[in-house]
Design a protein around this motif. Structure first.
Motif, short mmCIF file in Angstrom:
data_model
loop_
_atom_site.label_atom_id
_atom_site.label_comp_id
_atom_site.label_asym_id
_atom_site.label_seq_id
_atom_site.Cartn_x
_atom_site.Cartn_y
_atom_site.Cartn_z
N MET A 118 43.08 -12.04 9.41
CA MET A 118 42.96 -10.58 9.42
C MET A 118 42.63 -10.14 10.85
O MET A 118 41.79 -10.72 11.52
CB MET A 118 41.84 -10.14 8.47
N ARG B 168 51.73 2.86 5.40
CA ARG B 168 52.46 1.77 4.73
C ARG B 168 53.93 1.80 5.11
O ARG B 168 54.56 0.75 5.31
CB ARG B 168 52.31 1.91 3.22
N SER C 141 49.97 -3.51 6.78
CA SER C 141 49.83 -4.44 5.66
C SER C 141 48.80 -3.91 4.66
O SER C 141 47.89 -3.15 5.02
CB SER C 141 49.39 -5.81 6.16
N LEU C 142 48.99 -4.31 3.42
CA LEU C 142 48.07 -3.85 2.38
C LEU C 142 46.66 -4.38 2.64
O LEU C 142 45.67 -3.65 2.48
CB LEU C 142 48.58 -4.33 1.01
N ARG C 143 46.56 -5.63 3.07
CA ARG C 143 45.24 -6.21 3.34
C ARG C 143 44.57 -5.53 4.53
O ARG C 143 43.38 -5.21 4.50
CB ARG C 143 45.38 -7.70 3.61
N GLY C 144 45.36 -5.26 5.59
CA GLY C 144 44.79 -4.59 6.75
C GLY C 144 44.36 -3.17 6.44
O GLY C 144 43.30 -2.71 6.91
N ALA D 187 43.35 -2.08 3.49
CA ALA D 187 42.13 -2.16 2.69
C ALA D 187 40.93 -2.50 3.56
O ALA D 187 39.83 -1.96 3.36
CB ALA D 187 42.29 -3.21 1.59
N ALA D 188 41.13 -3.37 4.56
CA ALA D 188 40.02 -3.73 5.45
C ALA D 188 39.54 -2.53 6.25
O ALA D 188 38.33 -2.31 6.44
CB ALA D 188 40.44 -4.86 6.39
N MET E 157 44.75 0.03 -2.59
CA MET E 157 45.60 -1.13 -2.82
C MET E 157 46.40 -0.98 -4.11
O MET E 157 47.56 -1.39 -4.19
CB MET E 157 44.75 -2.40 -2.87
N ARG F 183 50.44 -0.33 -3.23
CA ARG F 183 50.87 -1.73 -3.12
C ARG F 183 52.37 -1.82 -2.82
O ARG F 183 52.85 -2.81 -2.29
CB ARG F 183 50.52 -2.49 -4.39
#
Length: 901
Positions: free
Chosen positions: A1, A364, A369-372, A374-375, A428, A432
Motif C-alpha cells: 500500500m 475510481r 485502487s479500491l484499497r488505496g 479505502a486507506a 468499498m 467496487r
C-alpha cells in the motif's frame, strides 16, 4: 500500500470542516456514553453490594476465627500465656496475613480476645431473678475497649499485677444497658463459679456506653452491650444473660472458671473495599476460609483446633441472586441503545459517502485502487475520530469515577472503530466497480437478492428463538433473551421496508386523478424512497421499541410498588390506635393539608365467628366511603349497596375473604366481637383484599349494625397527596400509630442496586430516543440537496411557496408515519410477547416480603404514543423549515448547481 500523503488528507478535511466537526462531536458523545455505561453499572452494583452487607448487620457479615482453650497437656503457665494479649496479637497479625483478597478486614472494627463459651450462673442476690432463676454471666476480655467505649461512670478495668488462673478477683466494666437491666452499679461484685477453686470475684469498676453500637466491634456479639432475656426450653420461664468486660490482661483468670474460655479473632469486612465485579472471588475466598485451603493456613497461624464461622457467604449469595435478576433487564436497554447508536454512526458514514459520491466515482474512473481509496478515507476519518474518542473517553472517566477503566475503554474503542471503518467500508461496497453514472436505487426498482432474503429469514428465526427463550426461561436465559426486543425491532423494520411501497402505489393511482399535482407528486416521490432507508427505519423502530419496553418496565415497577404499599397501609395514610379514637380526632385529621377523603373504621381483631375456635378480624365501615376507598386503591372493590343495612330480624351482609367464605358459605352465622357483643351475618360478596385489614382473612360489615361501643372507630384510612408525616402525627397525637403509603413505598426501592438500575435504564432509554431523533435528522439531511433542487426547478414552473412546503411535508410523512405506527405497534407486540417471561418483582420489591404477587410487565400508553408523536412532529417541522429556507435562498444557485451536477 502506498504511503498516504498528509497534505491530501488535510486538504480534504479543510474542504468540509463542518462535516468533520459534526463527526467529531458525534464520536465524542457516543464514546462518552459508551464509556460511562459500564462504569455507571459498576458504580450502582458496588453501592448495592455495600448496602447489602451493611444492612445484614455485623452479626451476619463478620468472620470469627475461634480456637478452643489451650491444650490441657501444656503447662499451666503455657496455657495462661496463650491467653495473654501479646500471644493473641501475634496470632492476630498472622490471621490478617492469611486472609485472601478480595476479602479485606476493617482493622478499625476488627478485634480479638477471650470469652467464656458457656455462660455461668451468678448467685448474687442483687441480680434480677425472674421466675426464681439466677442470671447468667459471660466473661469477655476483648482488645480495644478504650478506643470503642465512653466511660459513663467509674473507670475502665485494669489488671493489677500478673493475672493467673488462681487470681481471686478481677475488674470488669459493663454497658449502661446491662447495668440497668441487671441492677449493676460501680463497685458491685459478681461471683462467677470457679473450676477447682473458689468463685472468681468480678468487681465492676465502670459503666460504659459504646461509641458505635452498630459497628462490628460491638454488634458482632451484641451481648457485649445489650443483655437478653433467655427462655428456658419447653417452659414459659426466662432468665437474664449479660456480659462482663474484663481487661485483656485479665484473660488468664477465665481458665479458673467452668466457662470453657475460647480465643477468638473477630474480622469485620472493609465495606468500602467491596467491589461487585469481585463477587465470585470474594465468595470463593470466604468459602476457602470456612472449609477450604485457607482454613489450614489459619490453623497453622493460630491453633490446630481453630474453626471459622460467618454468614457472609449467605449475604453474598443473596446479593448475587438479586444482581443476576436485575442485570438482564438493564441489558435490554443497553443493547437497544447500542444498536441505535451504531446505526446512527453508519448513517453518518452513509451521508458522508453520498456527499462525496461524485468525487469517489471520479477517482475510481481515473484509476484509483479500491484499497488505496479505502486507506485514504480511513486515514481521514481516523484523524477526526481518534481525538474525539480520547475526549469522549476522558469525559466518561471523569464523570463516573470507579476503579475499573478497561470496560469503558473497550466500549469507547468499539465506537471509534465503527466510526473509522464505516466510511471506507461503505465506499468499498458502493465503488467496487468502476462506473460513471450511478444506477437508480430506490425501493421501487431494487429487488432484494436471494442472499438478503435468506439473511432476513434467518434473522426472523433468531428473533422468534429469542422470544421463545425469554418466555420459557425468563431474563436469565442469557444474552439472547436480552436481545429479544432489538431482534423484534430489526425483523419489523425489514418487514416494513418490504411492505412500504405497496400502500403508496395504491394511493398514487387515485391521487393522479385529483385536481392539482402536489399530492400525486409527493406520493410518487415517497414511493421511490432510497433503498437505504432501512437504516433510519431500523434506528427508529429499535429506539421506539426500547423506549416502549423501558417505559413498560418502569411503569410495572412503579405499579408494583404502589400496590405493595397499598397492601401494607390500606390507603394513602393510616391512623390507628389500640383503643377507640377520640371523638374529635377525625375532624382534626380531616383538616390536615393534603387529606381529601377519610374513612373511619372500627376494628375488632379477636372476633370469633361461628363456633369460636378461630379468630377473624372484623372491620366495621361506612359503606359509601369505604366502597370509594376500595375502588380507588384497587383492594377488593365492591358496590356500597352490598353492605346496606337489613332489618334487625335478618342476617346482615358482610364482605369476606376467600378463606372465610369457603369456611362458612352463604349461610348465616354469628360473630362474637371483642367487646362481647354478637352480630349475625351472611357472606354477601367475596373479595381477595380489603384496605382496612392487613392480612388474608377478614370480614367487613356495615358499622351501623354494631352497638355503640363496638362501632367507635379505631382506625382512619386517609386519601390524599402530599400528606406530611410530621403534621399528621401532630394532629393524631403520640398514642396513635401512623403509616404513610409514601414512606412504605420508598422502602421498596431503597437498595442502590434497584435505584441505580432504574436510573441507568431511564438514561439508556433517553439516549436511545435522542439517537433516534438524530437518525431522523440525518435521514432528512441526506435527502435535503435533492429536495432543494426539486423545489428550485418546480418554482420555475410556477410552484408557490405554500405548495412547496406541502410537497415536502407530504413526501416526508409516509416514512415518518410508517416509523411511528410501526414503532408503536412493534413496542406493543414486544411487550405482549415478552411479558410472560419478564418478572419485575426483583427490581421493584427486592428482598421485601409482600403479598402483592408478581410485578409484571405492563403496557404504558405514554411510552408508546409520545415517542411516535415526537417523530411525526420532528419530521413535519424539519420539512417545513427546509421548504421555508429554500424559498428564501432563491432558485438560481440550485439550478446552476444542478446543471453542474
Amino acid at each position: 500500500m502506498n504511503r498516504i500523503p498528509a497534505p491530501w488528507i488535510r486538504t480534504r478535511l479543510r474542504t468540509a470542516p463542518a462535516a468533520a466537526a459534526a463527526l467529531a462531536l458525534l464520536v465524542a458523545l457516543t464514546a462518552c456514553l459508551a464509556g460511562a455505561f459500564p462504569r455507571a453499572v459498576d458504580r450502582y452494583e458496588d453501592a448495592g453490594l455495600r448496602h447489602a452487607v451493611e444492612r445484614a448487620r455485623p452479626l451476619n457479615t463478620s468472620m470469627t476465627v475461634y480456637a478452643q482453650q489451650p491444650d490441657a497437656l501444656l503447662s499451666q503457665q503455657q496455657r495462661e500465656d496463650a491467653l495473654r494479649p501479646a500471644a493473641l496479637d501475634v496470632r492476630y497479625g498472622k490471621v490478617l496475613a492469611a486472609l485472601r483478597r478480595p476479602f479485606v478486614a476493617d482493622r478499625a472494627q476488627s478485634t480479638y480476645g477471650v470469652r467464656t463459651a458457656n455462660p455461668q450462673k451468678a448467685p448474687d442476690p442483687f441480680l434480677p431473678q425472674p421466675y426464681g432463676l439466677p442470671a447468667q454471666i459471660e466473661l469477655t476480655a476483648q482488645e480495644g475497649l478504650a478506643a470503642h467505649a465512653t466511660v459513663k461512670a467509674g473507670r475502665l478495668p485494669r489488671a493489677d499485677g500478673r493475672v493467673t488462673a488462681t487470681t481471686p478477683e478481677v475488674e470488669a466494666a459493663v454497658s449502661a444497658e446491662t447495668a440497668k437491666s441487671l441492677h449493676i452499679k460501680v463497685g458491685s461484685v459478681i461471683h462467677v463459679p470457679g473450676s477447682g477453686r473458689a468463685p472468681l470475684a468480678v468487681r465492676v469498676t465502670g459503666i460504659i456506653t459504646p461509641r458505635d453500637p452498630d459497628g462490628a466491634y460491638w454488634a458482632t456479639h451484641e451481648l457485649l452491650h445489650t443483655p437478653n432475656l433467655i427462655p428456658v426450653p419447653n417452659t414459659d420461664f426466662f432468665y437474664w444473660l449479660g456480659a462482663l468486660l474484663l481487661a485483656p490482661d485479665a484473660a488468664p483468670a477465665l481458665l479458673g472458671t467452668a466457662g470453657d474460655p475460647q480465643r477468638y479473632w473477630q474480622l469485620a469486612p472493609d465495606v468500602p473495599a467491596l467491589r461487585s465485579h469481585e463477587l465470585d472471588d470474594l465468595k470463593s475466598a470466604v468459602a476457602s476460609m470456612e472449609t477450604g485451603p485457607d482454613t489450614r493456613r489459619l490453623r497453622a497461624a493460630t491453633d490446630p483446633s481453630t474453626n471459622v464461622t460467618t454468614y457472609l457467604d449467605d449475604v453474598l449469595d443473596s446479593y448475587g441472586a438479586l444482581r443476576g435478576r436485575v442485570r438482564p433487564l438493564v441489558a435490554v436497554a443497553a443493547f437497544g441503545t447500542g444498536t441505535v447508536a451504531a446505526v446512527v454512526l453508519l448513517m453518518a458514514a452513509g451521508l458522508a459517502a453520498d456527499r462525496r459520491a461524485a468525487e469517489l466515482t471520479l477517482l475510481r474512473a481515473r484509476g484509483a485502487s479500491l484499497r488505496g481509496l479505502a486507506a485514504r478515507l480511513f486515514a481521514e476519518t481516523t484523524v477526526v475520530t481518534v481525538p474525539a474518542w480520547a475526549v469522549g473517553l476522558t469525559l466518561a472517566l471523569l464523570a463516573v469515577p470507579t476503579d475499573r477503566a478497561a470496560y469503558a475503554a473497550t466500549a469507547a474503542t468499539a465506537v471509534a472503530l465503527v466510526a473509522c471503518a464505516a466510511l471506507p467500508v461503505r465506499a468499498m461496497a458502493v465503488h467496487r466497480r468502476v462506473r460513471v453514472h450511478a444506477a437508480r436505487a430506490d425501493v421501487s426498482t431494487v429487488r432484494p437478492s436471494r442472499r438478503r432474503t435468506v439473511a432476513e429469514l434467518t434473522l426472523v428465526v433468531v428473533a422468534l428463538g429469542a422470544v421463545e427463550s425469554l418466555r420459557r426461561t425468563g431474563t436469565s436465559g442469557g444474552q439472547l433473551s436480552s436481545l429479544a426486543p432489538v431482534l423484534i425491532a430489526t425483523a419489523a423494520a425489514l418487514l416494513l421496508i418490504r411492505l412500504y411501497p405497496l400502500p403508496l402505489r395504491a394511493l398514487a393511482r387515485p391521487a393522479a386523478r385529483m385536481r392539482g399535482t402536489v399530492t400525486h407528486l409527493s406520493l410518487a416521490r415517497a414511493g421511490r424512497t432510497s433503498a437505504s432507508a432501512v437504516l433510519p427505519l431500523l434506528a427508529l423502530l429499535t429506539a421506539l421499541t426500547t423506549a416502549a419496553f423501558g417505559g413498560s418496565v418502569l411503569a410495572g415497577v412503579h405499579a408494583a410498588r404502589d400496590h405493595a404499599a397499598y397492601l401494607a397501609v390500606g390507603a394513602d395514610a393510616r391512623v390507628e390506635t389500640p383503643t377507640p379514637l377520640p371523638a374529635d380526632l377525625p375532624d382534626r385529621v380531616r383538616r390536615v393539608p393534603g387529606v381529601r377523603a377519610l374513612s373511619a373504621v372500627s376494628l375488632s381483631y379477636e372476633s370469633k365467628p361461628g363456633d369460636g375456635e378461630q379468630t377473624v378480624p372484623v372491620a366495621g365501615v361506612n359503606p359509601q366511603d369505604y366502597a370509594e376507598l376500595a375502588a380507588r386503591t384497587g383492594l377488593g372493590p365492591f358496590g356500597a349497596g352490598e353492605l346496606a343495612k337489613r332489618p334487625a330480624t335478618e342476617p346482615q351482609p358482610a364482605l369476606a375473604s376467600p378463606a372465610v367464605a369457603a369456611r362458612y358459605g352463604t349461610r348465616s352465622f354469628p360473630v362474637r366481637l371483642e367487646d362481647g357483643s354478637t352480630i349475625t351475618v351472611r357472606v354477601a360478596a367475596v373479595v381477595d383484599r380489603t384496605p382496612a385489614v392487613i392480612g388474608a382473612d377478614f370480614l367487613v360489615v356495615n358499622r351501623a349494625i354494631l352497638d355503640t361501643r363496638a362501632a367507635r372507630p379505631s382506625a382512619l384510612l386517609l386519601t390524599g397527596s402530599g400528606i406530611q408525616a410530621s403534621t399528621l402525627r401532630k394532629a393524631a397525637g403520640s398514642s396513635a400509630q401512623i403509616q404513610l403509603r409514601s414512606e412504605e413505598r420508598a422502602e421498596y426501592g431503597d437498595s442502590p442496586l434497584q435505584s441505580g438500575a432504574e436510573r441507568v435504564y431511564a438514561a439508556a432509554v433517553a439516549a436511545g430516543a435522542g439517537y433516534a431523533v438524530l437518525a431522523l435528522l440525518l435521514s432528512l439531511l441526506r435527502a435535503a440537496p435533492e429536495r432543494r433542487a426539486l423545489l428550485a426547478r418546480l418554482r420555475t414552473m410556477g410552484l408557490t411557496r405554500a405548495q412547496g412546503r406541502r410537497l415536502l411535508i407530504l413526501e416526508s410523512l409516509p416514512q415518518a408515519a410508517l416509523a411511528a405506527a410501526g414503532g408503536a405497534l412493534t413496542g406493543w407486540a414486544t411487550i405482549r410477547l415478552l411479558s410472560p417471561g419478564v418478572d419485575l418483582t426483583t427490581i421493584a420489591l427486592a428482598t421485601h416480603e409482600t403479598a402483592g404477587g408478581q410485578a409484571v410487565l405492563r403496557t404504558d400508553a405514554l411510552s408508546l404514543v409520545l415517542p411516535a408523536a415526537a417523530i411525526l412532529l420532528v419530521t413535519v417541522g424539519v420539512a417545513g423549515a427546509q421548504a421555508w429556507w429554500t424559498g428564501r435562498q432563491g432558485a438560481v444557485a440550485e439550478l446552476r448547481a444542478g446543471d453542474a451536477r
